[in-house]
Design a protein around this motif. Sequence first.
Motif: not given
Length: 497
Positions: A183, A185-188, A191, A286-287, A290
């Motif tokens: 979950a 991974l999509p957020d820099p 991540r 959002r985290l 996911r």
Amino acid sequence: MLATLRQRPNLVFALLAVYFAINLALRLLLPRSLDLDEGEQLFLAQWLAAGYNSQPPLYNWLQYGVVALLGPTLFSLALLKNLMLFASYVFFGLAAKTVLRSRELAIVAVLGLLTIPQVSFEAQRDLSHTVAVIFSTSLFLYAFLRTLTTGTTLSYLLTGFAVGLGVISKYNFVLLPAAAALAVLPDPAFRRRLFDWRILLAGLVAVVVFLPHGLWFLDHVGDATGRTLGKLTSEETSGRAEQILTGLVSLLLAFIGFSALTLLPFALTLREDLKAILRARSAWTRLFARIFLIAAAALVLMVLFGATSIKDRWLTPLYLALPLYLALKAEAAGTDVSAGLRRFLPIALAVMVLVPAVLFLRIPVLGLIGRYEKINVPYGPAIEHILAEAPAAPALVLTSDLQMAGNIRLHRPDLPVSVPGQNPVDPVVDSSRPVLVVWRTRDGQPDPRQPEVLASWIAGNAAFTVGETGEVAVPYHYGRTGDLYHVAFTYMVPKGT
């Protein structure tokens, strides 16, 4: 109380401490008979082992330690459970304070755990390993969120420690850190925490915590997984399509059973802003969304690979964060948090009154109408009656189920208790003293037939011969006049005596 909590939000933990102290006290006021998990825990607390059965050993290890300090008592059982649940709320509250700016919403989030039946009611009623996974999940959420926000070495180490504890709490916990890792991974910003070299330290700590049980697990894969896999596929279906449909329906019902009583109070207390809350987004919401979706996808895959029966309590590590997610959604929407707390606090206080009251009153009430719970069963008087007829103090008490074994140990802690095939360490039997064999039917009705596992043990021990055989019948705790619970016994005496 509302004004005090707003001024001093940490007092919510004092309120919870009082709540769990009351639960502890009320359990001690109930009859000294143990429910399923209580009996199993007290029986297995005779040994410290790397593994015991189909459940991982964290709770067993902790219970062993408490029993070693305080003795095999009802207090030892109730104390550990309530301390772990209280600590779970504390770590969940710390996790909420890590990501919520509003302290009022943090209070709502931590009290929101009371609306999850598997946490507030079932965990108090008779669960042990689920209590361990509630604790481990709360600790993981705090450590994980601290790592994402601060990225300190200590937070990485704590995250690894929490992952290790979680895996030895319940095997399904492993889905939570896996979902969390995917979950981020999509957020820099998130991540980069995952690809920090200190994640290796976290992994090393997790491996070290899991390793003692992991080595046992490799040698006992069948014992560790067989029972759980059997429960997952317990529903008989006539074909592949029916199996998938049955599994998906059970999964849907599990979601409803786990979340409905949480979603409803949040919707009612924040009703004016409900549409805005549903639309609101933030990096944190959002985290968690996911994580929830990845966990749901994993559960659907389990159904596609053959699972037909998903229990709501199995969702605990995956969706325990639901109250926190809802609070984050409310904060993202700019909700009037003062109104939310004002409305939510009476709900939480009502749960704090109802749960202990129901758990305490159900035993005498059900006893009066003849619908007996396990705590109504008079194990203590039955055991004392049997031992009063003993030709000598037995070297060992043998029975066929873990709950009965735990109850025997509770009332006669001086006697070793054994369940054939369930002991982590096989007992050494003094062949110069008798062995007491005890059994009962599920509903306590008269039945002189020994369970097969006991009959096999008797047949395989040539050093003993069958001595006195009998049965005792004693009244239930809070039972109706004339209702008796039957327990049968046989004394195996050394040959030649």
